[in-house]
Design an enzyme around this catalytic site. Structure first.
Site, PDB file in Angstrom:
ATOM      1  N   ASN A 183       0.871  -1.171   0.000  1.00 62.77           N
ATOM      2  CA  ASN A 183       0.000   0.000   0.000  1.00 62.77           C
ATOM      3  C   ASN A 183       0.910   1.225   0.000  1.00 62.77           C
ATOM      4  O   ASN A 183       1.538   1.548   1.007  1.00 62.77           O
ATOM      5  CB  ASN A 183      -0.922  -0.002   1.222  1.00 62.77           C
ATOM      6  CG  ASN A 183      -1.854   1.185   1.248  1.00 62.77           C
ATOM      7  OD1 ASN A 183      -1.477   2.301   0.929  1.00 62.77           O
ATOM      8  ND2 ASN A 183      -3.096   0.962   1.651  1.00 62.77           N
TER       9      ASN A 183
ATOM     10  N   GLU B 290      -3.865   2.071  -2.941  1.00 64.05           N
ATOM     11  CA  GLU B 290      -3.970   3.491  -2.588  1.00 64.05           C
ATOM     12  C   GLU B 290      -3.059   4.352  -3.453  1.00 64.05           C
ATOM     13  O   GLU B 290      -2.245   5.127  -2.959  1.00 64.05           O
ATOM     14  CB  GLU B 290      -3.675   3.714  -1.096  1.00 64.05           C
ATOM     15  CG  GLU B 290      -4.930   3.755  -0.259  1.00 64.05           C
ATOM     16  CD  GLU B 290      -4.711   4.384   1.114  1.00 64.05           C
ATOM     17  OE1 GLU B 290      -5.213   5.504   1.316  1.00 64.05           O
ATOM     18  OE2 GLU B 290      -4.083   3.757   1.967  1.00 64.05           O
TER      19      GLU B 290
ATOM     20  N   ASP C 238      -4.127  -4.958   0.551  1.00 66.11           N
ATOM     21  CA  ASP C 238      -4.495  -4.396   1.840  1.00 66.11           C
ATOM     22  C   ASP C 238      -5.942  -4.796   2.089  1.00 66.11           C
ATOM     23  O   ASP C 238      -6.863  -4.231   1.505  1.00 66.11           O
ATOM     24  CB  ASP C 238      -4.332  -2.873   1.801  1.00 66.11           C
ATOM     25  CG  ASP C 238      -4.755  -2.201   3.092  1.00 66.11           C
ATOM     26  OD1 ASP C 238      -5.206  -2.906   4.026  1.00 66.11           O
ATOM     27  OD2 ASP C 238      -4.652  -0.956   3.176  1.00 66.11           O
TER      28      ASP C 238
ATOM     29  N   ASN D 287      -7.453  -4.523   4.988  1.00 67.55           N
ATOM     30  CA  ASN D 287      -8.038  -3.761   6.092  1.00 67.55           C
ATOM     31  C   ASN D 287      -8.761  -4.683   7.070  1.00 67.55           C
ATOM     32  O   ASN D 287      -9.856  -4.376   7.557  1.00 67.55           O
ATOM     33  CB  ASN D 287      -8.971  -2.676   5.559  1.00 67.55           C
ATOM     34  CG  ASN D 287      -8.244  -1.373   5.290  1.00 67.55           C
ATOM     35  OD1 ASN D 287      -7.448  -0.917   6.115  1.00 67.55           O
ATOM     36  ND2 ASN D 287      -8.488  -0.781   4.133  1.00 67.55           N
TER      37      ASN D 287
ATOM     38  N   ASP E 211      -2.018  -6.390   5.673  1.00 64.56           N
ATOM     39  CA  ASP E 211      -1.664  -6.657   4.282  1.00 64.56           C
ATOM     40  C   ASP E 211      -1.378  -8.153   4.157  1.00 64.56           C
ATOM     41  O   ASP E 211      -0.507  -8.682   4.862  1.00 64.56           O
ATOM     42  CB  ASP E 211      -0.436  -5.840   3.887  1.00 64.56           C
ATOM     43  CG  ASP E 211      -0.671  -4.352   4.065  1.00 64.56           C
ATOM     44  OD1 ASP E 211      -1.188  -3.724   3.133  1.00 64.56           O
ATOM     45  OD2 ASP E 211      -0.338  -3.835   5.157  1.00 64.56           O
TER      46      ASP E 211
ATOM     47  N   ASP F 177       2.534   4.497   5.330  1.00 66.54           N
ATOM     48  CA  ASP F 177       2.315   3.920   6.660  1.00 66.54           C
ATOM     49  C   ASP F 177       2.281   2.388   6.623  1.00 66.54           C
ATOM     50  O   ASP F 177       2.165   1.745   7.671  1.00 66.54           O
ATOM     51  CB  ASP F 177       1.052   4.490   7.323  1.00 66.54           C
ATOM     52  CG  ASP F 177      -0.119   4.618   6.367  1.00 66.54           C
ATOM     53  OD1 ASP F 177      -0.038   4.123   5.227  1.00 66.54           O
ATOM     54  OD2 ASP F 177      -1.139   5.229   6.760  1.00 66.54           O
ATOM     55  N   HIS F 178       2.405   1.808   5.425  1.00 68.95           N
ATOM     56  CA  HIS F 178       2.523   0.360   5.263  1.00 68.95           C
ATOM     57  C   HIS F 178       3.958   0.015   4.859  1.00 68.95           C
ATOM     58  O   HIS F 178       4.675   0.848   4.295  1.00 68.95           O
ATOM     59  CB  HIS F 178       1.595  -0.150   4.159  1.00 68.95           C
ATOM     60  CG  HIS F 178       0.147   0.029   4.441  1.00 68.95           C
ATOM     61  ND1 HIS F 178      -0.715  -1.030   4.689  1.00 68.95           N
ATOM     62  CD2 HIS F 178      -0.633   1.149   4.493  1.00 68.95           C
ATOM     63  CE1 HIS F 178      -1.932  -0.584   4.871  1.00 68.95           C
ATOM     64  NE2 HIS F 178      -1.919   0.740   4.763  1.00 68.95           N
TER      65      HIS F 178
END
Length: 262
Positions: free
Chosen positions: A7, A34, A147, A149, A218, A247-248
């Site tokens: 991501n 993203e 991802d 989530n 992930d 942030d991943h």
């Protein structure tokens, strides 16, 4: 064969970091989520120069997924997750690459919860479960990468008690993930690290990365034909600690294609 999911959290601002990681690790396939860029703003030329050909679905400001293949052209199989013709969010892409069907997905976050966004998340998850069942029934070697989530278990979150009301850890989300895996998929990272607290995401706030206050959201799920070919799986954790990171962190698997069962 190395397949990764990452991501990128905005491919425009993270392109230098992406190119650096690709050069260092040279995955054969990289699934990105993203993108946060419209279709025409995808950096195809820069990726071509780095040795990758790409398929992508852009979307202005939000969402967006891409599949990169090193030294070969990914063959598009499906654009968009079936089951809702009115869904305009760019979250799903399938491609055939060197005999493997790779599905790149970005499952909705779902917060705030409860509410319409959580309802959309669960409905999207149900569509994925239905489609994934058909992929398994095809008998093809398939990887579901992206991802999700979804935090599968308490081992996958730094402080479970702080996440009980979050859409990523709600019982409905965990149950949906469990039903998906129970179809016959292998959770590659957990398979190789059965008892390790291993994360793929760290928030930007409160020094989450420095404190290792992370989540595992992930995932790379393997169809039975590929499960026996899995030789390694891990997270390129250090990428999260670099300047202006996503942030991943990239998550990857290694497959010995000689061991693929037909």
């Amino acid at each position: 064969m190395r397949i990764a999911t990452y991501n990128i959290n905005g491919i425009g601002s993270r392109l230098p970091a992406l190119l650096e990681w690709l050069e260092e690790t040279q995955p054969d396939v990289a699934c990105l989520q993203e993108l946060k860029a419209p279709q025409e703003r995808f950096p195809e030329a820069a990726l071509n120069e780095a040795g990758y050909q790409a398929l992508w679905i852009g979307q202005k400001s939000w969402n967006g997924v891409a599949i990169l293949a090193r030294g070969t052209a990914p063959v598009e199989v499906r654009r968009g997750l079936p089951g809702d013709d009115a869904d305009e969010q760019s979250r799903y892409l399938e491609a055939a690459i060197d005999g493997v069907l790779v599905a790149c997905l970005y499952l909705p976050n779902g917060n705030p919860c409860p509410g319409p966004k959580f309802d959309y998340k669960l409905a999207w998850f149900e569509r994925l479960i239905t489609h994934a069942e058909g992929l398994l029934a095809s008998g093809a070697p398939v990887v579901l990468a992206g991802d999700f989530n979804a935090i599968p278990t308490e081992l996958d979150v730094y402080k479970p008690e702080r996440w009980v009301t979050d859409a990523l850890f709600r019982p409905e989300t965990r149950e949906a993930f469990q039903r998906l895996v129970a179809q016959g998929w292998t959770d590659a990272l957990r398979s190789m690290h059965p008892d390790e607290r291993i994360f793929t995401f760290w928030d930007y706030f409160r020094d989450a990365y420095g404190r290792d206050a992370g989540l595992r959201i992930d995932h790379l799920l393997l169809s039975p034909m590929l499960a026996g070919a899995l030789t390694a799986a891990n997270v390129d954790r250090d990428v999260r600690g670099r300047d202006k990171p996503s942030d991943h962190a990239p998550t990857w698997i290694e497959l010995d294609m000689k061991k693929v069962t037909r």
